[in-house]
Every structure is written in C-alpha cells, then in structure tokens.
Design a protein around this motif. Structure first.
Motif, PDB file in Angstrom:
ATOM      1  N   PRO A  46     -13.531   0.980  -3.701  1.00 39.67           N
ATOM      2  CA  PRO A  46     -12.818   2.236  -3.978  1.00 39.67           C
ATOM      3  C   PRO A  46     -12.746   3.139  -2.746  1.00 39.67           C
ATOM      4  CG  PRO A  46     -14.506   1.827  -5.632  1.00 39.67           C
ATOM      5  CD  PRO A  46     -14.689   0.786  -4.570  1.00 39.67           C
ATOM      6  N   GLY A  47     -13.566   2.867  -1.745  1.00 34.91           N
ATOM      7  CA  GLY A  47     -13.513   3.619  -0.498  1.00 34.91           C
ATOM      8  C   GLY A  47     -12.147   3.462   0.175  1.00 34.91           C
ATOM      9  N   ARG A  48     -11.417   2.407  -0.225  1.00 26.54           N
ATOM     10  CA  ARG A  48     -10.103   2.189   0.366  1.00 26.54           C
ATOM     11  C   ARG A  48      -9.006   2.990  -0.351  1.00 26.54           C
ATOM     12  NH1 ARG A  48     -11.400  -3.604   0.433  1.00 26.54           N
ATOM     13  NH2 ARG A  48     -11.783  -4.277   2.575  1.00 26.54           N
ATOM     14  N   THR A  49      -9.319   3.542  -1.513  1.00 20.28           N
ATOM     15  CA  THR A  49      -8.261   4.181  -2.297  1.00 20.28           C
ATOM     16  C   THR A  49      -7.534   5.294  -1.544  1.00 20.28           C
ATOM     17  OG1 THR A  49      -9.522   3.632  -4.260  1.00 20.28           O
ATOM     18  CG2 THR A  49      -7.693   5.151  -4.565  1.00 20.28           C
ATOM     19  N   PRO A  50      -8.245   6.204  -0.873  1.00 18.80           N
ATOM     20  CA  PRO A  50      -7.503   7.270  -0.176  1.00 18.80           C
ATOM     21  C   PRO A  50      -6.453   6.721   0.796  1.00 18.80           C
ATOM     22  CG  PRO A  50      -9.830   7.814  -0.241  1.00 18.80           C
ATOM     23  CD  PRO A  50      -9.706   6.422  -0.784  1.00 18.80           C
ATOM     24  N   MET A  51      -6.790   5.676   1.548  1.00 23.35           N
ATOM     25  CA  MET A  51      -5.824   5.093   2.476  1.00 23.35           C
ATOM     26  C   MET A  51      -4.700   4.389   1.723  1.00 23.35           C
ATOM     27  SD  MET A  51      -5.713   5.678   5.538  1.00 23.35           S
ATOM     28  CE  MET A  51      -6.711   6.790   6.490  1.00 23.35           C
ATOM     29  N   ALA A  52      -5.040   3.765   0.601  1.00 22.78           N
ATOM     30  CA  ALA A  52      -4.007   3.111  -0.213  1.00 22.78           C
ATOM     31  C   ALA A  52      -3.008   4.150  -0.707  1.00 22.78           C
ATOM     32  CB  ALA A  52      -4.644   2.385  -1.390  1.00 22.78           C
ATOM     33  N   VAL A  53      -3.525   5.320  -1.095  1.00 26.67           N
ATOM     34  CA  VAL A  53      -2.646   6.391  -1.556  1.00 26.67           C
ATOM     35  C   VAL A  53      -1.682   6.803  -0.441  1.00 26.67           C
ATOM     36  CG1 VAL A  53      -2.619   8.846  -2.208  1.00 26.67           C
ATOM     37  CG2 VAL A  53      -4.151   7.257  -3.380  1.00 26.67           C
ATOM     38  N   GLU A  54      -2.190   6.940   0.777  1.00 20.65           N
ATOM     39  CA  GLU A  54      -1.318   7.323   1.904  1.00 20.65           C
ATOM     40  C   GLU A  54      -0.234   6.271   2.119  1.00 20.65           C
ATOM     41  OE1 GLU A  54      -1.638  10.332   3.192  1.00 20.65           O
ATOM     42  OE2 GLU A  54      -3.438  10.616   1.979  1.00 20.65           O
ATOM     43  N   GLU A  55      -0.627   5.008   2.019  1.00 16.76           N
ATOM     44  CA  GLU A  55       0.334   3.938   2.239  1.00 16.76           C
ATOM     45  C   GLU A  55       1.406   3.932   1.143  1.00 16.76           C
ATOM     46  OE1 GLU A  55       1.422   2.213   4.418  1.00 16.76           O
ATOM     47  OE2 GLU A  55       1.986   0.182   3.800  1.00 16.76           O
ATOM     48  N   LEU A  56       0.994   4.170  -0.095  1.00 16.47           N
ATOM     49  CA  LEU A  56       1.971   4.205  -1.190  1.00 16.47           C
ATOM     50  C   LEU A  56       2.919   5.398  -1.029  1.00 16.47           C
ATOM     51  CD1 LEU A  56      -0.504   3.158  -4.003  1.00 16.47           C
ATOM     52  CD2 LEU A  56       1.536   1.852  -3.330  1.00 16.47           C
ATOM     53  N   LEU A  57       2.373   6.518  -0.566  1.00 16.02           N
ATOM     54  CA  LEU A  57       3.225   7.689  -0.307  1.00 16.02           C
ATOM     55  C   LEU A  57       4.260   7.360   0.761  1.00 16.02           C
ATOM     56  CD1 LEU A  57       0.427  10.407  -0.323  1.00 16.02           C
ATOM     57  CD2 LEU A  57       2.394  10.397  -1.869  1.00 16.02           C
ATOM     58  N   ARG A  58       3.805   6.695   1.811  1.00 13.41           N
ATOM     59  CA  ARG A  58       4.717   6.304   2.886  1.00 13.41           C
ATOM     60  C   ARG A  58       5.773   5.333   2.374  1.00 13.41           C
ATOM     61  NH1 ARG A  58       6.169   2.025   5.861  1.00 13.41           N
ATOM     62  NH2 ARG A  58       4.766   0.649   4.713  1.00 13.41           N
ATOM     63  N   TYR A  59       5.317   4.323   1.685  1.00  9.04           N
ATOM     64  CA  TYR A  59       6.168   3.211   1.268  1.00  9.04           C
ATOM     65  C   TYR A  59       7.306   3.683   0.356  1.00  9.04           C
ATOM     66  CZ  TYR A  59       6.870  -1.628  -0.462  1.00  9.04           C
ATOM     67  OH  TYR A  59       7.368  -2.863  -0.798  1.00  9.04           O
ATOM     68  N   PHE A  60       7.000   4.560  -0.593  1.00  7.88           N
ATOM     69  CA  PHE A  60       8.023   4.979  -1.551  1.00  7.88           C
ATOM     70  C   PHE A  60       8.724   6.287  -1.147  1.00  7.88           C
ATOM     71  CE2 PHE A  60       5.474   2.175  -4.363  1.00  7.88           C
ATOM     72  CZ  PHE A  60       6.496   1.333  -4.771  1.00  7.88           C
ATOM     73  N   THR A  61       8.066   7.156  -0.432  1.00 13.31           N
ATOM     74  CA  THR A  61       8.630   8.439   0.019  1.00 13.31           C
ATOM     75  C   THR A  61       9.672   8.996  -0.956  1.00 13.31           C
ATOM     76  OG1 THR A  61       8.386   7.577   2.273  1.00 13.31           O
ATOM     77  CG2 THR A  61       9.513   9.679   2.040  1.00 13.31           C
ATOM     78  N   ILE A  62       9.186   9.566  -2.040  1.00 10.18           N
ATOM     79  CA  ILE A  62      10.086   9.884  -3.158  1.00 10.18           C
ATOM     80  C   ILE A  62      10.973  11.104  -2.935  1.00 10.18           C
ATOM     81  CG2 ILE A  62       8.583   8.755  -4.819  1.00 10.18           C
ATOM     82  CD1 ILE A  62       7.608  11.493  -5.695  1.00 10.18           C
ATOM     83  N   THR A  63      10.681  11.916  -1.926  1.00  7.89           N
ATOM     84  CA  THR A  63      11.467  13.143  -1.738  1.00  7.89           C
ATOM     85  C   THR A  63      12.303  13.082  -0.468  1.00  7.89           C
ATOM     86  OG1 THR A  63       9.552  14.107  -0.675  1.00  7.89           O
ATOM     87  CG2 THR A  63       9.880  14.649  -2.982  1.00  7.89           C
TER      88      THR A  63
END
Ligand code: SF4
Lengths: 408, 65
Positions: A276-293
């Motif tokens: 779970p220590g990887r979750t914060p970085m995973a969140v950043e990557e998902l934000l980058r990947y989808f960039t919803i705005t």
C-alpha cells in the motif's frame, strides 16, 4: 517561429472524443509532433493557441501575463453556444475566472481549510465513509453492482457535504443538476436552468448559515468574511457553488476511472496490492494517465509573450491541454503505459500556477483510501463488462464513465 | 550549503512542498508556507529541489548553493 497548423482542430468539437478510452484523441499526438504550441481554429469560433508540451504548458500556467478571466475577449470558450457565452460574460466570476489580487483575496481565506495537516485529520472519517459504502456493497445479493452509484459518487459527495456543512440529504438534487450543467449534450436551456437551480439552492443555504454559521467550512468562511469583508453575499454564494460542484464530480470520475485503469492492468494492480506504500504514486499516475479536466486550463494573453519560440499576442486565447502535456514523452517516457511506479507527480492534472486545484490534497486522500480499501476488502473485484465498451463520458467537459458494472 | 527562500506573498497554499519534504516545509493555519529551516540538510536536498519545481506558484527559490 513554429509552423502554423491552423485548421487542424476545425471540425472537431472540443472536447475531442477519445478514440480509445485509455488514450488522448489521435489528433493530440499529431499536433504535439508538429509543435509544442500550435495555432488551431476552433469550432466554437475564432482561433487559439493549442499547447501540447508539458514544459510550455507549465510555463504558461505559472505566468501571470495570462488571464483566467472568461469574460475577456479572446478567451477560448470552447463548445458553448452564444447564449451561454453571454451568460458567462455577465455573471459574477467564480474564483477560477479571477486574476491577481482579486483572485488572491478570494482564495487566501479558504486555503487554510485545505492544508495537508488539516486534511490528514479527516483520514479516519473518510475511512469510515468508504467502509460504510463498501459494507453496503458486500451486503447486497445483487450483482453486478454499478460502482459509480455504490461508491464513486457517494464517497466524495458525503465527504464534501460534511466538510462544507451541506445537508447530505440534498445530494441527489445538486448531483443531478451538476451532471446536466457539465454534459455537452445538454441544451443551453437545460444547462442554464441547472446552473440557476444550483445557485438558488446555495443562495438559500448561505442565507441560512449567515444567521447561524455553525462549525463547518461555510460557517467558518462566513464568520471570517464578516471580519475581513472580502466577499459579500453574492461572492460567498459563488465560492460555495464552486467548492460544492468541484468537490464531487471530479473525484467521483477519478475513482471510477482509477478502478478501471487498475483492473485493466492486473500486473500494476498486483504491485499496489503487494504494498500500500505504492498507492500515493499509483494515484499520481492515474491522475496523469486519465487527466479528466483536459481543457479547463485555458487562458488569454494580456500582453505579448514570447514562449517556446512562439510569439503570443495580447488578446489571443491559449488552450493548455493538460491531457496532452501529461502524455508528453519528453517528460513521461512511454506515456501510454500505465506505470504506477513512474513517479508522476509533475503532471498537470490539477493545473499549475496560482489556480492549481485547491482541493487536490483532499482528492488525493480520498483516492488513496478508496483504492486501498476497495481492493483489500474485495480482493476478487473485477469488471462485469469489457472495459472498452463502458459508457465513457466523451460528451462531458470532465472525463469519466457513466456506469461501471463490477462483480466479485 | 544550500539556502532557500519562500515568498509567502506568492504562495497559494497548495501544500506540494509539505507533501514532498515535511522536514523542511510546513503550512501555517492559513495554509501559507512556513520554512522549518532555510538551510536544508544534504539528505533532504533532492526532495527540496523537487518541491521547488512542484510549487505551482513559484514561491520557492534557491538563494545560494
Ligand atoms: S508548494 Fe508553493 S504554493 Fe504550495 S504551499 Fe508550498 S510554497 Fe505555497
């Protein structure tokens, strides 16, 4: 001076539909290959600069010679008909449309509510909320479950309602109005009515809190504004409207898309589950990947500016495509690869510059807690329909998915 | 030794610095950046540089190396 690619976006309505739900529209790559900043013609009328490059995008968003004021001539209002454009121009500006000192006067009194420490203190409550909705999911015999309704929408809605001091019992009302307001296919009449309904609701709420503030964000703001006097009643209503609407639609879409992204990349999900220590970085990557705005980060130049080898003239509109910037291979190698270990914190998914999203750390916290809890408590969770065929929101300013059938 | 400066007038309270290096950066009750030290240790240097590029308002800068 870069080659002009005028006309490249002509005929493509922005937001451009994504061919593949997991990638930017093909036109984006063509434009980026031609130049990090190119001139495009807009279907909504006029021309604007289209900024594809990450470095150029960041530079423009941090540069105070570019204005966020949507009423200014030349501001690239995408996709809006004349009536809505007119309404935009005549209405009091939301914080996102203000510049300089005016912007700071409205933003500064609120930022204390969103400090990293203050949000960390909300963690246990957000955890309770997430657990509560997952309990409900696990208690039902019905399968598949629509994750949008079961988790993605109610979690951020309840969190923002509690934080702001809005009765959660009213969430159906403002959720439905927000959906109409941001849907591209809504008629201008429906959109106008939805915005008016929302404003009337918030106006009423602010009026009630003005006589009995209470210990919540709106209450504290009202008390504070009374002392400092930066905002009058109408200003408070605009602020409240922005915080309420920005606080749930965006996070909800990122929860759904993040779940789809991880379930569609099992090896990446396995990495997150293993630590779970990887979750914060995973969140950043998902934000980058989808960039919803994607194109929310648009500006208009207030002076002539030389940037990235291009001279942008005062009064010219600039569309910083945060999606394109976040897929710029100059910064993010193999951008089409979802890589939770990439270290993607320099993405522009929350914008950049003085307008960078006020609620970004709240969104991060919610996303981290949701992903950790969901995959821990329902380890066999999987999509109940092929990812490519899901009803993605190609028709909305904010990207997302309308429905997400899952089972376990 | 590296010396840094934080321009509180520019800060927009995004907290990126605090998230990146909590040993050097903090936010006051109003969300504005507070430097816990203006001489970051060698161990935190890489993180501090990252915080400077992540700061959306360009409020952070290196005064001397
Ligand atoms: S990252 Fe920059 S804007 Fe954000 S709190 Fe720190 S100094 Fe302020």
């Amino acid at each position: 001076m870069t080659k002009s690619v005028s006309g490249e976006l002509a005929g493509l309505q922005l937001p451009v539909e994504r061919g593949c739900p997991f990638a930017p529209p093909d036109a984006y790559e063509r434009l980026r290959e031609q130049a990090p900043i190119s001139k495009v013609r807009l279907t909504s009328g006029g021309e604007a600069w289209w900024v594809s490059g990450h470095e150029e995008g960041r530079a423009i968003l941090a540069d105070r010679r570019f204005s966020s004021d949507r009423r200014k001539d030349g501001f690239p209002l995408l996709n809006l008909d004349a009536a809505i454009q007119q309404q935009f121009r005549s209405q009091p500006q939301l914080m996102i449309g203000m510049d300089g000192a005016e912007h700071a006067a409205v933003r500064r009194p609120v930022i204390g509510e969103f400090t990293v420490k203050r949000l960390a203190a909300l963690r246990p409550r957000i955890q309770d909320i997430v657990d509560h909705f997952i309990d409900d999911m696990l208690a039902t015999d019905r399968r598949p479950v629509d994750l949008v309704q079961a988790l993605s929408l109610p979690v951020p809605s309840l969190v923002i309602c509690e934080l702001l001091g809005v009765p959660y019992t009213d969430h159906d009302f403002f959720q439905s109005r927000t959906a109409v307001a941001v849907r591209r296919t809504s008629s201008s009449e429906d959109r106008r009515r939805a915005l008016a309904d929302l404003r009337a609701y918030i106006d009423d709420l602010v009026t009630r809190k003005e006589s009995e503030p209470g210990d919540d964000l709106f209450g504290r703001q009202i008390a504070r504004q009374r002392q400092q006097g930066a905002l009058d009643h109408a200003g408070l209503v605009s602020l409240a409207l922005l915080l309420l609407t920005a606080g749930h639609e965006t996070t909800a879409n990122m929860i759904s898309l993040g779940v789809i992204g991880l379930l569609s990349h099992p090896e990446q999900l396995a990495l997150v589950k293993a630590d779970p220590g990887r979750t914060p970085m995973a969140v950043e990557e998902l934000l980058r990947y989808f960039t919803i705005t994607d194109t929310v980060t648009s500006r208009v130049a207030t002076e002539d500016v030389e940037i990235g080898g291009v001279s942008i003239k005062a009064g010219e509109g600039v569309i910083v495509s945060s999606l394109s910037a976040n897929w710029d291979p100059a910064l993010f190698k193999n951008p089409a690869e979802l890589d939770v270990e990439r270290g993607a914190r320099h993405h522009l998914a929350f914008g950049f510059g003085p307008h960078q999203c006020l609620g970004q750390n709240l969104a991060r916290l919610e996303l981290q807690i949701v992903f950790d809890t969901l995959f821990r408590r329902i380890p066999t969770l999987h999509l109940a329909a092929p990812a490519e065929g899901l009803p993605f929101k190609t028709d909305a300013v904010i990207y997302g998915v309308h429905e997400l059938p899952v089972t376990w | 030794m590296m010396r840094i400066n934080a321009d509180t007038g520019l800060c927009v309270g995004s907290g990126q610095c605090v998230l990146t290096e909590p040993a050097v950066f903090d936010q006051d009750g109003d969300g504005i950046v507070v430097l816990l030290t203006d001489h970051p240790s060698d161990e935190t240097e890489a993180q501090v540089r990252d915080a400077i590029t992540l700061c959306p308002s360009r409020a952070l800068s290196i005064l001397q190396e």
